[in-house]
Design a protein around this motif. Structure first.
Motif, PDB file in Angstrom:
ATOM      1  N   HIS A   1      -6.996  -1.806   5.860  1.00 29.91           N
ATOM      2  CA  HIS A   1      -6.091  -0.892   6.576  1.00 29.91           C
ATOM      3  C   HIS A   1      -6.502   0.568   6.378  1.00 29.91           C
ATOM      4  O   HIS A   1      -5.738   1.471   6.687  1.00 29.91           O
TER       5      HIS A   1
ATOM      6  N   ASP B   1       5.795   4.540   5.145  1.00 29.70           N
ATOM      7  CA  ASP B   1       6.650   3.569   5.826  1.00 29.70           C
ATOM      8  C   ASP B   1       6.604   2.187   5.182  1.00 29.70           C
ATOM      9  O   ASP B   1       7.246   1.248   5.679  1.00 29.70           O
ATOM     10  N   HIS B   2       5.884   2.057   4.069  1.00 27.45           N
ATOM     11  CA  HIS B   2       5.846   0.806   3.298  1.00 27.45           C
ATOM     12  C   HIS B   2       6.200   1.031   1.836  1.00 27.45           C
ATOM     13  O   HIS B   2       6.342   0.059   1.080  1.00 27.45           O
TER      14      HIS B   2
ATOM     15  N   ASP C   1       0.657  -4.494   6.900  1.00 27.72           N
ATOM     16  CA  ASP C   1       0.165  -3.963   8.182  1.00 27.72           C
ATOM     17  C   ASP C   1      -1.358  -3.989   8.213  1.00 27.72           C
ATOM     18  O   ASP C   1      -2.005  -3.045   8.666  1.00 27.72           O
TER      19      ASP C   1
ATOM     20  N   HIS D   1       0.849  -1.197   0.000  1.00 25.15           N
ATOM     21  CA  HIS D   1       0.000   0.000   0.000  1.00 25.15           C
ATOM     22  C   HIS D   1       0.877   1.237   0.000  1.00 25.15           C
ATOM     23  O   HIS D   1       2.097   1.146   0.109  1.00 25.15           O
TER      24      HIS D   1
ATOM     25  N   HIS E   1       1.303   3.914   2.002  1.00 22.30           N
ATOM     26  CA  HIS E   1       1.834   4.646   3.156  1.00 22.30           C
ATOM     27  C   HIS E   1       3.364   4.702   3.089  1.00 22.30           C
ATOM     28  O   HIS E   1       4.026   3.727   2.744  1.00 22.30           O
TER      29      HIS E   1
END
Ligand SMILES: [Zn+2]
Length: 249
Positions: free
Chosen positions: A120, A62-63, A141, A58, A60
């Protein structure tokens, strides 16, 4: 063939199928409010070993740190990503990208990649990676949703599950969980019954002030997961892996 798994940081993991390496959810840089919270095993994309492919669950930061990953030297490395993300991958300079909906598959080098469900708050998929009899589930996540039980039905012989455990909640929607917590992950471990399980996505910190004011996360997460999994999924061997520590499947 020996499959070796190594956490880079957070949810970023290198799964090495006998030299065919897949990188999950790349995160290299840090920003105010986004700290790794643990030492990273690979400080810069240029330090990565040669990759057969990259999967991104996805968008975000941090990914999906494509601004940093743009420094990876092999522009022909192929990506498998959640639907809607291909334009961002191409904008970072990588032309070979396939978008997957749940249960669609592609190949990254010799590795078969199948997207699986996730929930999410933004479009997300999880992934099953397979090569030469080794099967790995990457949980990104996501929340623990019932649809994830279908992973066990379709992939009954998982060798490894990589599962998020920080149970992240964001204020003001304080009661709305965004990521499964350690107990959820232990329940999912029982449902997936992998031979091995490794927790991911737990050291991240927004900094001491933001952690307190904006976020709510479980503390002592790896230990909580280890204990809960021992009770709920006693046949699965749990390994808490510091970044850079290899685990052979
Ligand atoms: Zn996320």
């Amino acid at each position: 063939m020996t499959c070796i798994v190594q956490r880079v940081v957070h949810a970023s993991v290198i799964v090495d199928f006998g030299g065919a390496r897949i990188l999950t959810d790349p995160w290299f840089s840090e920003r105010p409010g986004y700290r790794h919270g643990e030492p990273t095993a690979v400080p810069r994309p240029a330090d990565l070993p040669p990759l057969s492919g990259v999967v991104i669950s996805h968008r975000h930061y941090d990914h999906c740190d494509l601004d940093a990953f743009a420094d990876y030297p092999d522009r022909s490395v192929p990506f498998a990503v959640v639907r809607g993300l291909a334009d961002r991958v191409r904008a970072a300079g990588f032309e070979r990208v396939v978008e997957l909906d749940p249960w669609q598959s592609t190949r990254l080098g010799p590795v078969r990649v199948t997207a699986a469900p996730a929930s999410h708050g933004v479009p997300e998929v999880t992934f099953v990676l397979e090569d030469d009899g080794n099967t790995v589930f990457f949980g990104a996540d996501t929340l623990r949703i019932a649809e994830l039980d279908q992973v066990a039905a379709r992939f009954p012989d998982l060798d490894l599950a990589l599962l998020p455990i920080n149970g992240l909640r964001i204020r003001p929607a304080f009661n709305r969980k965004m990521v499964m917590d350690a107990e959820d992950a232990a329940g999912l471990t029982a449902a997936l019954h992998p031979r091995l399980a490794v927790p991911i996505h737990y050291a991240f910190t927004a900094g001491p002030v933001r952690d307190k004011l904006v976020l709510k996360m479980d503390r002592d997460r790896p230990d909580t997961y280890r204990q809960a999994a021992a009770a709920l999924a006693p046949d699965t061997e749990v390994h808490v892996l510091a970044p850079g520590t290899p685990l052979s499947l």
